[in-house]
Write a protein that holds these residues in place. Structure first.
Motif, PDB file in Angstrom:
ATOM      1  N   ASN A   4       0.826  -1.200   0.000  1.00 20.64           N
ATOM      2  CA  ASN A   4       0.000   0.000   0.000  1.00 20.64           C
ATOM      3  C   ASN A   4       0.867   1.259   0.000  1.00 20.64           C
ATOM      4  O   ASN A   4       0.568   2.242  -0.681  1.00 20.64           O
ATOM      5  CB  ASN A   4      -0.914  -0.009   1.227  1.00 20.64           C
ATOM      6  N   ARG A   5       1.953   1.209   0.746  1.00 28.09           N
ATOM      7  CA  ARG A   5       2.840   2.371   0.864  1.00 28.09           C
ATOM      8  C   ARG A   5       3.628   2.601  -0.419  1.00 28.09           C
ATOM      9  O   ARG A   5       3.847   3.739  -0.835  1.00 28.09           O
ATOM     10  CB  ARG A   5       3.783   2.168   2.052  1.00 28.09           C
ATOM     11  N   GLN A   6       4.066   1.517  -1.075  1.00 28.77           N
ATOM     12  CA  GLN A   6       4.933   1.669  -2.246  1.00 28.77           C
ATOM     13  C   GLN A   6       4.189   1.590  -3.569  1.00 28.77           C
ATOM     14  O   GLN A   6       4.760   1.924  -4.618  1.00 28.77           O
ATOM     15  CB  GLN A   6       6.022   0.582  -2.211  1.00 28.77           C
ATOM     16  N   GLY A   7       2.938   1.147  -3.554  1.00 24.96           N
ATOM     17  CA  GLY A   7       2.159   1.079  -4.786  1.00 24.96           C
ATOM     18  C   GLY A   7       2.244  -0.269  -5.469  1.00 24.96           C
ATOM     19  O   GLY A   7       1.247  -0.812  -5.917  1.00 24.96           O
ATOM     20  N   SER A   8       3.434  -0.813  -5.551  1.00 23.92           N
ATOM     21  CA  SER A   8       3.631  -2.147  -6.116  1.00 23.92           C
ATOM     22  C   SER A   8       4.936  -2.700  -5.556  1.00 23.92           C
ATOM     23  O   SER A   8       5.769  -1.958  -5.027  1.00 23.92           O
ATOM     24  CB  SER A   8       3.667  -2.118  -7.640  1.00 23.92           C
ATOM     25  N   LEU A   9       5.104  -4.012  -5.722  1.00 19.34           N
ATOM     26  CA  LEU A   9       6.239  -4.660  -5.055  1.00 19.34           C
ATOM     27  C   LEU A   9       6.639  -5.914  -5.812  1.00 19.34           C
ATOM     28  O   LEU A   9       5.786  -6.671  -6.269  1.00 19.34           O
ATOM     29  CB  LEU A   9       5.821  -5.031  -3.624  1.00 19.34           C
ATOM     30  N   ALA A  10       7.935  -6.139  -5.922  1.00 19.31           N
ATOM     31  CA  ALA A  10       8.447  -7.390  -6.469  1.00 19.31           C
ATOM     32  C   ALA A  10       8.777  -8.328  -5.310  1.00 19.31           C
ATOM     33  O   ALA A  10       8.968  -7.889  -4.171  1.00 19.31           O
ATOM     34  CB  ALA A  10       9.702  -7.138  -7.300  1.00 19.31           C
ATOM     35  N   ILE A  11       8.854  -9.616  -5.611  1.00 20.33           N
ATOM     36  CA  ILE A  11       9.157 -10.599  -4.563  1.00 20.33           C
ATOM     37  C   ILE A  11      10.483 -10.265  -3.881  1.00 20.33           C
ATOM     38  O   ILE A  11      10.600 -10.313  -2.652  1.00 20.33           O
ATOM     39  CB  ILE A  11       9.207 -12.016  -5.157  1.00 20.33           C
ATOM     40  N   SER A  12      11.473  -9.909  -4.667  1.00 21.80           N
ATOM     41  CA  SER A  12      12.787  -9.608  -4.099  1.00 21.80           C
ATOM     42  C   SER A  12      12.739  -8.407  -3.159  1.00 21.80           C
ATOM     43  O   SER A  12      13.437  -8.375  -2.140  1.00 21.80           O
ATOM     44  CB  SER A  12      13.800  -9.350  -5.219  1.00 21.80           C
ATOM     45  N   GLU A  13      11.900  -7.406  -3.488  1.00 21.98           N
ATOM     46  CA  GLU A  13      11.780  -6.221  -2.640  1.00 21.98           C
ATOM     47  C   GLU A  13      11.118  -6.560  -1.309  1.00 21.98           C
ATOM     48  O   GLU A  13      11.532  -6.072  -0.254  1.00 21.98           O
ATOM     49  CB  GLU A  13      10.980  -5.139  -3.364  1.00 21.98           C
ATOM     50  N   LEU A  14      10.095  -7.391  -1.371  1.00 27.70           N
ATOM     51  CA  LEU A  14       9.437  -7.816  -0.136  1.00 27.70           C
ATOM     52  C   LEU A  14      10.416  -8.594   0.736  1.00 27.70           C
ATOM     53  O   LEU A  14      10.503  -8.379   1.943  1.00 27.70           O
ATOM     54  CB  LEU A  14       8.217  -8.687  -0.456  1.00 27.70           C
ATOM     55  N   SER A  15      11.145  -9.493   0.132  1.00 28.27           N
ATOM     56  CA  SER A  15      12.108 -10.301   0.856  1.00 28.27           C
ATOM     57  C   SER A  15      13.164  -9.440   1.533  1.00 28.27           C
ATOM     58  O   SER A  15      13.461  -9.612   2.726  1.00 28.27           O
ATOM     59  CB  SER A  15      12.781 -11.283  -0.111  1.00 28.27           C
ATOM     60  N   ARG A  16      13.689  -8.469   0.797  1.00 28.65           N
ATOM     61  CA  ARG A  16      14.762  -7.628   1.320  1.00 28.65           C
ATOM     62  C   ARG A  16      14.258  -6.660   2.389  1.00 28.65           C
ATOM     63  O   ARG A  16      14.866  -6.536   3.454  1.00 28.65           O
ATOM     64  CB  ARG A  16      15.400  -6.837   0.170  1.00 28.65           C
ATOM     65  N   THR A  17      13.140  -6.006   2.138  1.00 24.41           N
ATOM     66  CA  THR A  17      12.634  -4.976   3.050  1.00 24.41           C
ATOM     67  C   THR A  17      12.165  -5.558   4.378  1.00 24.41           C
ATOM     68  O   THR A  17      12.417  -4.987   5.445  1.00 24.41           O
ATOM     69  CB  THR A  17      11.473  -4.193   2.397  1.00 24.41           C
ATOM     70  N   LEU A  18      11.462  -6.708   4.318  1.00 24.22           N
ATOM     71  CA  LEU A  18      10.950  -7.313   5.545  1.00 24.22           C
ATOM     72  C   LEU A  18      11.872  -8.390   6.105  1.00 24.22           C
ATOM     73  O   LEU A  18      11.522  -9.055   7.078  1.00 24.22           O
ATOM     74  CB  LEU A  18       9.554  -7.908   5.277  1.00 24.22           C
ATOM     75  N   GLU A  19      13.019  -8.549   5.468  1.00 29.84           N
ATOM     76  CA  GLU A  19      14.029  -9.518   5.925  1.00 29.84           C
ATOM     77  C   GLU A  19      13.431 -10.928   6.045  1.00 29.84           C
ATOM     78  O   GLU A  19      13.585 -11.620   7.052  1.00 29.84           O
ATOM     79  CB  GLU A  19      14.642  -9.071   7.262  1.00 29.84           C
ATOM     80  N   LEU A  20      12.764 -11.310   4.960  1.00 27.53           N
ATOM     81  CA  LEU A  20      12.182 -12.649   4.869  1.00 27.53           C
ATOM     82  C   LEU A  20      12.962 -13.467   3.847  1.00 27.53           C
ATOM     83  O   LEU A  20      13.475 -12.915   2.868  1.00 27.53           O
ATOM     84  CB  LEU A  20      10.718 -12.573   4.403  1.00 27.53           C
ATOM     85  N   PRO A  21      13.067 -14.788   4.036  1.00 27.37           N
ATOM     86  CA  PRO A  21      13.639 -15.625   2.975  1.00 27.37           C
ATOM     87  C   PRO A  21      12.817 -15.444   1.695  1.00 27.37           C
ATOM     88  O   PRO A  21      11.593 -15.266   1.761  1.00 27.37           O
ATOM     89  CB  PRO A  21      13.491 -17.047   3.526  1.00 27.37           C
ATOM     90  N   ARG A  22      13.470 -15.487   0.555  1.00 25.81           N
ATOM     91  CA  ARG A  22      12.756 -15.272  -0.705  1.00 25.81           C
ATOM     92  C   ARG A  22      11.616 -16.274  -0.875  1.00 25.81           C
ATOM     93  O   ARG A  22      10.543 -15.923  -1.372  1.00 25.81           O
ATOM     94  CB  ARG A  22      13.722 -15.369  -1.888  1.00 25.81           C
TER      95      ARG A  22
END
Length: 241
Positions: A4-22
Protein backbone atom coordinates in the motif's frame (compact mmCIF):
# COMPACT_ATOMS: atom_id res chain seq x y z
CA UNK A 1 0.97 -2.24 4.37
CA UNK A 2 4.22 -2.26 2.45
CA UNK A 3 2.48 -2.71 -0.91
CA UNK A 4 0.00 0.00 0.00
CA UNK A 5 2.84 2.37 0.86
CA UNK A 6 4.93 1.67 -2.25
CA UNK A 7 2.16 1.08 -4.79
CA UNK A 8 3.63 -2.15 -6.12
CA UNK A 9 6.24 -4.66 -5.06
CA UNK A 10 8.45 -7.39 -6.47
CA UNK A 11 9.16 -10.60 -4.56
CA UNK A 12 12.79 -9.61 -4.10
CA UNK A 13 11.78 -6.22 -2.64
CA UNK A 14 9.44 -7.82 -0.14
CA UNK A 15 12.11 -10.30 0.86
CA UNK A 16 14.76 -7.63 1.32
CA UNK A 17 12.63 -4.98 3.05
CA UNK A 18 10.95 -7.31 5.55
CA UNK A 19 14.03 -9.52 5.92
CA UNK A 20 12.18 -12.65 4.87
CA UNK A 21 13.64 -15.63 2.98
CA UNK A 22 12.76 -15.27 -0.70
CA UNK A 23 10.77 -18.52 -0.62
CA UNK A 24 8.68 -17.17 2.28
CA UNK A 25 8.10 -13.84 0.53
CA UNK A 26 7.02 -15.65 -2.63
CA UNK A 27 4.66 -17.94 -0.69
CA UNK A 28 3.04 -14.97 1.06
CA UNK A 29 2.49 -13.07 -2.17
CA UNK A 30 1.21 -16.11 -4.06
CA UNK A 31 -1.26 -16.81 -1.24
CA UNK A 32 -2.52 -13.23 -1.40
CA UNK A 33 -2.75 -13.58 -5.18
CA UNK A 34 -4.77 -16.79 -4.90
CA UNK A 35 -7.14 -15.14 -2.40
CA UNK A 36 -7.63 -12.12 -4.66
CA UNK A 37 -6.06 -9.47 -2.41
CA UNK A 38 -3.24 -8.71 -4.85
CA UNK A 39 -2.76 -8.98 -8.59
CA UNK A 40 0.41 -9.27 -10.67
CA UNK A 41 1.51 -7.33 -13.71
CA UNK A 42 2.47 -9.96 -16.33
CA UNK A 43 5.14 -7.69 -17.80
CA UNK A 44 6.92 -6.30 -14.73
CA UNK A 45 6.04 -9.24 -12.40
CA UNK A 46 5.23 -6.69 -9.70
CA UNK A 47 2.36 -7.19 -7.25
CA UNK A 48 -0.25 -4.53 -6.45
CA UNK A 49 -3.34 -4.39 -4.24
CA UNK A 50 -6.82 -5.15 -5.57
CA UNK A 51 -10.16 -3.68 -4.59
CA UNK A 52 -10.80 -6.67 -2.34
CA UNK A 53 -8.55 -5.31 0.40
CA UNK A 54 -11.31 -2.80 1.18
CA UNK A 55 -13.37 -5.70 2.54
CA UNK A 56 -10.80 -6.21 5.29
CA UNK A 57 -11.87 -2.94 6.91
CA UNK A 58 -15.62 -3.50 6.51
CA UNK A 59 -16.19 -4.22 10.19
CA UNK A 60 -13.78 -1.56 11.42
CA UNK A 61 -14.14 1.44 9.16
CA UNK A 62 -14.52 4.77 10.92
CA UNK A 63 -14.72 3.10 14.31
CA UNK A 64 -13.79 6.17 16.35
CA UNK A 65 -17.49 7.00 16.65
CA UNK A 66 -17.98 3.86 18.75
CA UNK A 67 -15.63 5.09 21.46
CA UNK A 68 -16.35 8.82 21.32
CA UNK A 69 -20.06 8.95 20.51
CA UNK A 70 -21.70 5.61 21.29
CA UNK A 71 -19.85 4.39 24.38
CA UNK A 72 -20.75 7.27 26.75
CA UNK A 73 -24.38 7.14 25.62
CA UNK A 74 -24.68 3.37 26.04
CA UNK A 75 -23.13 3.35 29.51
CA UNK A 76 -25.40 6.18 30.67
CA UNK A 77 -28.51 4.38 29.42
CA UNK A 78 -27.40 1.02 30.88
CA UNK A 79 -27.12 2.62 34.31
CA UNK A 80 -30.66 3.92 33.79
CA UNK A 81 -32.38 0.76 32.51
CA UNK A 82 -30.22 -1.95 34.12
CA UNK A 83 -29.87 -4.13 31.01
CA UNK A 84 -26.59 -4.33 29.07
CA UNK A 85 -26.31 -2.69 25.67
CA UNK A 86 -23.95 -3.66 22.84
CA UNK A 87 -22.85 -2.56 19.39
CA UNK A 88 -22.03 -5.19 16.78
CA UNK A 89 -20.82 -5.06 13.19
CA UNK A 90 -20.75 -7.72 10.50
CA UNK A 91 -17.53 -9.60 9.78
CA UNK A 92 -17.93 -12.35 7.22
CA UNK A 93 -20.66 -14.76 8.36
CA UNK A 94 -20.76 -13.37 11.88
CA UNK A 95 -21.69 -10.36 13.97
CA UNK A 96 -18.73 -9.20 16.03
CA UNK A 97 -19.13 -7.34 19.31
CA UNK A 98 -17.49 -3.92 19.19
CA UNK A 99 -18.77 -2.48 22.47
CA UNK A 100 -20.56 -3.88 25.53
CA UNK A 101 -21.78 -2.25 28.73
CA UNK A 102 -21.77 -5.55 30.66
CA UNK A 103 -19.37 -4.10 33.28
CA UNK A 104 -22.00 -1.48 34.17
CA UNK A 105 -24.57 -4.11 35.24
CA UNK A 106 -24.73 -6.40 38.24
CA UNK A 107 -27.03 -8.93 36.58
CA UNK A 108 -26.01 -12.59 36.43
CA UNK A 109 -25.79 -12.72 32.65
CA UNK A 110 -23.32 -14.45 30.39
CA UNK A 111 -20.48 -11.97 30.15
CA UNK A 112 -19.72 -11.02 26.59
CA UNK A 113 -16.36 -9.60 25.58
CA UNK A 114 -15.35 -7.26 22.79
CA UNK A 115 -14.41 -9.31 19.74
CA UNK A 116 -16.77 -12.21 20.46
CA UNK A 117 -18.79 -13.40 17.48
CA UNK A 118 -22.22 -14.93 16.93
CA UNK A 119 -23.73 -16.54 13.84
CA UNK A 120 -25.48 -14.01 11.62
CA UNK A 121 -28.31 -16.40 10.70
CA UNK A 122 -29.75 -16.67 14.22
CA UNK A 123 -28.78 -13.57 16.18
CA UNK A 124 -31.03 -10.54 16.48
CA UNK A 125 -28.12 -8.36 15.33
CA UNK A 126 -27.53 -10.61 12.31
CA UNK A 127 -31.18 -10.54 11.23
CA UNK A 128 -31.26 -6.75 11.49
CA UNK A 129 -28.01 -6.48 9.56
CA UNK A 130 -29.41 -8.68 6.78
CA UNK A 131 -32.70 -6.77 6.74
CA UNK A 132 -31.06 -3.42 6.08
CA UNK A 133 -28.50 -4.47 3.48
CA UNK A 134 -29.26 -3.41 -0.06
CA UNK A 135 -31.03 -6.19 -2.02
CA UNK A 136 -27.98 -7.45 -3.91
CA UNK A 137 -25.74 -7.51 -0.83
CA UNK A 138 -28.51 -9.29 1.06
CA UNK A 139 -28.86 -11.92 -1.67
CA UNK A 140 -25.12 -12.60 -1.69
CA UNK A 141 -24.90 -12.77 2.11
CA UNK A 142 -27.84 -15.18 2.37
CA UNK A 143 -26.24 -17.42 -0.25
CA UNK A 144 -23.01 -17.45 1.75
CA UNK A 145 -24.89 -18.35 4.94
CA UNK A 146 -26.83 -21.15 3.23
CA UNK A 147 -23.59 -22.69 2.01
CA UNK A 148 -21.76 -22.26 5.31
CA UNK A 149 -20.30 -25.34 6.99
CA UNK A 150 -20.94 -23.78 10.43
CA UNK A 151 -23.87 -25.66 12.06
CA UNK A 152 -24.88 -22.41 13.77
CA UNK A 153 -25.86 -20.99 10.35
CA UNK A 154 -28.27 -23.87 9.67
CA UNK A 155 -31.32 -21.60 10.05
CA UNK A 156 -30.35 -19.79 6.84
CA UNK A 157 -31.33 -22.89 4.84
CA UNK A 158 -34.95 -22.50 5.96
CA UNK A 159 -35.77 -19.89 3.33
CA UNK A 160 -39.35 -19.23 4.45
CA UNK A 161 -38.38 -18.70 8.08
CA UNK A 162 -35.40 -16.51 7.20
CA UNK A 163 -37.30 -14.42 4.64
CA UNK A 164 -40.09 -13.84 7.15
CA UNK A 165 -37.68 -12.80 9.91
CA UNK A 166 -35.87 -10.39 7.58
CA UNK A 167 -39.12 -8.90 6.27
CA UNK A 168 -40.40 -8.40 9.82
CA UNK A 169 -37.18 -6.72 10.91
CA UNK A 170 -37.25 -4.41 7.91
CA UNK A 171 -40.90 -3.49 8.45
CA UNK A 172 -40.77 -3.06 12.25
CA UNK A 173 -37.23 -1.71 12.55
CA UNK A 174 -36.12 -4.29 15.14
CA UNK A 175 -35.64 -8.04 15.64
CA UNK A 176 -35.40 -10.57 18.45
CA UNK A 177 -33.57 -13.00 16.16
CA UNK A 178 -34.18 -16.73 15.96
CA UNK A 179 -32.22 -17.88 19.01
CA UNK A 180 -34.84 -17.70 21.75
CA UNK A 181 -32.99 -19.10 24.74
CA UNK A 182 -32.84 -18.00 28.37
CA UNK A 183 -30.84 -14.92 27.46
CA UNK A 184 -32.24 -12.95 24.55
CA UNK A 185 -31.56 -9.74 22.72
CA UNK A 186 -33.38 -7.17 20.65
CA UNK A 187 -31.57 -5.20 17.95
CA UNK A 188 -32.09 -2.04 15.90
CA UNK A 189 -30.00 -0.72 13.00
CA UNK A 190 -27.54 2.16 13.12
CA UNK A 191 -27.59 3.75 9.67
CA UNK A 192 -25.30 6.21 7.94
CA UNK A 193 -25.39 7.61 4.39
CA UNK A 194 -28.25 5.25 3.59
CA UNK A 195 -26.29 2.15 4.59
CA UNK A 196 -26.27 0.03 7.71
CA UNK A 197 -23.17 0.84 9.75
CA UNK A 198 -23.72 -1.26 12.86
CA UNK A 199 -26.38 -2.75 15.11
CA UNK A 200 -27.41 -1.60 18.59
CA UNK A 201 -28.76 -4.34 20.85
CA UNK A 202 -30.05 -4.85 24.36
CA UNK A 203 -29.57 -8.16 26.17
CA UNK A 204 -32.27 -9.31 28.60
CA UNK A 205 -33.55 -12.36 30.46
CA UNK A 206 -36.64 -14.07 29.06
CA UNK A 207 -37.91 -14.62 32.61
CA UNK A 208 -37.55 -10.94 33.40
CA UNK A 209 -39.15 -9.39 30.33
CA UNK A 210 -41.62 -10.54 27.68
CA UNK A 211 -41.19 -9.53 24.05
CA UNK A 212 -44.25 -7.31 24.41
CA UNK A 213 -42.70 -5.47 27.35
CA UNK A 214 -39.43 -5.02 25.46
CA UNK A 215 -41.23 -3.62 22.41
CA UNK A 216 -43.27 -1.22 24.52
CA UNK A 217 -40.65 -0.05 27.01
CA UNK A 218 -37.25 -0.38 25.35
CA UNK A 219 -37.42 -0.58 21.54
CA UNK A 220 -38.46 3.11 21.14
CA UNK A 221 -35.55 4.13 23.39
CA UNK A 222 -33.11 1.98 21.40
CA UNK A 223 -34.34 3.49 18.13
CA UNK A 224 -33.95 7.01 19.52
CA UNK A 225 -30.42 6.17 20.67
CA UNK A 226 -29.59 4.77 17.23
CA UNK A 227 -30.81 7.98 15.58
CA UNK A 228 -28.78 10.09 18.02
CA UNK A 229 -25.67 8.05 17.23
CA UNK A 230 -26.34 8.42 13.49
CA UNK A 231 -26.72 12.19 13.83
CA UNK A 232 -23.61 12.65 15.99
CA UNK A 233 -21.37 10.17 14.17
CA UNK A 234 -22.33 10.44 10.52
CA UNK A 235 -23.99 13.83 9.93
CA UNK A 236 -20.65 15.47 9.08
CA UNK A 237 -19.89 12.74 6.54
CA UNK A 238 -23.28 13.30 4.89
CA UNK A 239 -22.69 17.04 4.64
CA UNK A 240 -19.25 16.47 3.11
CA UNK A 241 -20.60 14.40 0.20
Amino acid sequence: MLINRQGSLAISELSRTLELPRTTAERVLMTLLAEGFVDRDPQTKRFFLTERVRALSGGYSDDSWIAHVAAPMLFDVTREIGWPLCIATSVGEYMRLRLTTDPATSLSLHRRHIGSEIAMAVSSSGIVNLAFLDPEQQRIMLEILRNSDDPAQEAARDRNRMDYAIAQARQQGYSFGLDLGRERSVSVPIMGQGQIKAVLLMVFMSRGLSHEQVVERFVPQLQTMAMDIERLAFADQLLAI
